[in-house]
Scaffold this active site. Structure first.
Site: not given
Ligand SMILES: [Zn+2]
Length: 287
Positions: A79, A243, A270, A247
């Site tokens: 973040h 969100h 991720h 990311d």
């Molecule tokens: Zn996140």
């Protein structure tokens, strides 16, 4: 006219709790000189080792983004990286006492506010921009990311889809500007799926989760505060997909370059996001 590199105008400090380990850590953001990049300095370890905020320093399980250089680790950088990407900061030292970046409110607002207070200043040097010239693709199972040429600048598209359970399918597409990301993306908070709660507890993770910094998604689609179990108060009806874009932005910035292209992501997390960052960094090196 090319964009210039940027750093911050003055030092700024902050202390808080990390979401995964629940441990306190303190940060001191410091201006850094032209071409020095973004890096962490673990001031709590002997010799104050440095860890570059670069995709080549990635390690770990990909539930949160961790960096490691020799024995020094820094966890949960994603973040903060998103805030740096949005502000266009290229050079920055982050002294960290502790191993995890504090969670703030689970979004990138904390970092935007801190770095905003420190002031963003231009430096006398051109910043690195990666222009997507031909399609680049990464995928894993049902997840995929494509980077396509774009004449508009950077456009991010994301589709979140849990195959009918948890949340309904959400899609979002946004043309990057600092302003559009501040308004639409940067305040969207972290969420977790209820099926991972037990696994996290076993691993001793998620100790810094609070009712305010994350949303818990249940298999039947219910969204609650993670500790009290009260109904979640969403910042946007589609806060989850926003969100995911936050990311993605942070993870791609581990390439340390501004990107000009259309990034089309489907169900990525991720681990796939950073694979795309890795590919971009590798292609840039050979140009
Ligand atoms: Zn996140």
């Amino acid at each position: 006219m090319h964009d210039t590199q940027k750093t911050i105008g003055r030092e700024i400090r902050y202390s808080g709790i990390g979401m995964f380990r629940g441990e306190s850590s303190s940060l001191c953001f410091k201006p850094a000189s032209l071409n020095s990049g973004m890096f962490f300095t673990r001031v709590d370890l002997p010799g104050c080792p440095k860890v570059a905020a670069h995709v080549k320093r990635l390690f770990g399980d990909n539930k949160h983004v961790c960096l490691k250089d020799a024995e020094a680790e820094v966890e949960s950088v994603e973040h903060l990286m998103a805030a740096l990407a949005v502000l266009g900061i290229d050079n920055l030292e982050v002294e960290i006492h502790g191993r995890e970046v504090p969670a703030g409110d689970g979004s990138a607002l904390l970092f935007l506010n801190l770095l905003g207070k420190a002031g963003v200043v231009e430096q006398k040097g051109e910043r690195k921009v990666f222009i997507v010239k031909t399609p680049i693709m990464v995928n894993s199972g049902q997840a995929s990311i494509k980077a396509l040429p774009s004449e508009k600048g950077l456009v991010l598209s994301y589709t979140l889809d849990f195959n009918g359970s948890f949340a309904k399918k959400q899609s979002c597409e946004i043309l990057f500007t600092e302003d559009s990301f501040r308004r639409e993306i940067m305040s969207a908070r972290t969420f977790g799926l209820s099926t991972y709660v037990e696994e996290f507890k076993k691993l001793g993770l998620g100790k810094g989760v609070t009712d305010d910094n994350s949303i818990l998604i249940h298999e039947n689609g219910e969204m609650t505060k993670p500790i009290s179990g009260k109904p979640a108060e969403l910042r946007f009806p589609d806060e989850l997909v926003r969100h995911k874009i936050l990311d993605l932005m942070g993870d791609l910035y581990l390439s340390n370059m501004a990107i000009q292209g259309h990034i089309v992501a489907h169900r990525s997390g991720h681990s796939l996001n950073v694979q795309m960052a890795e590919k971009i960094a590798t292609i840039a090196m050979h140009r």
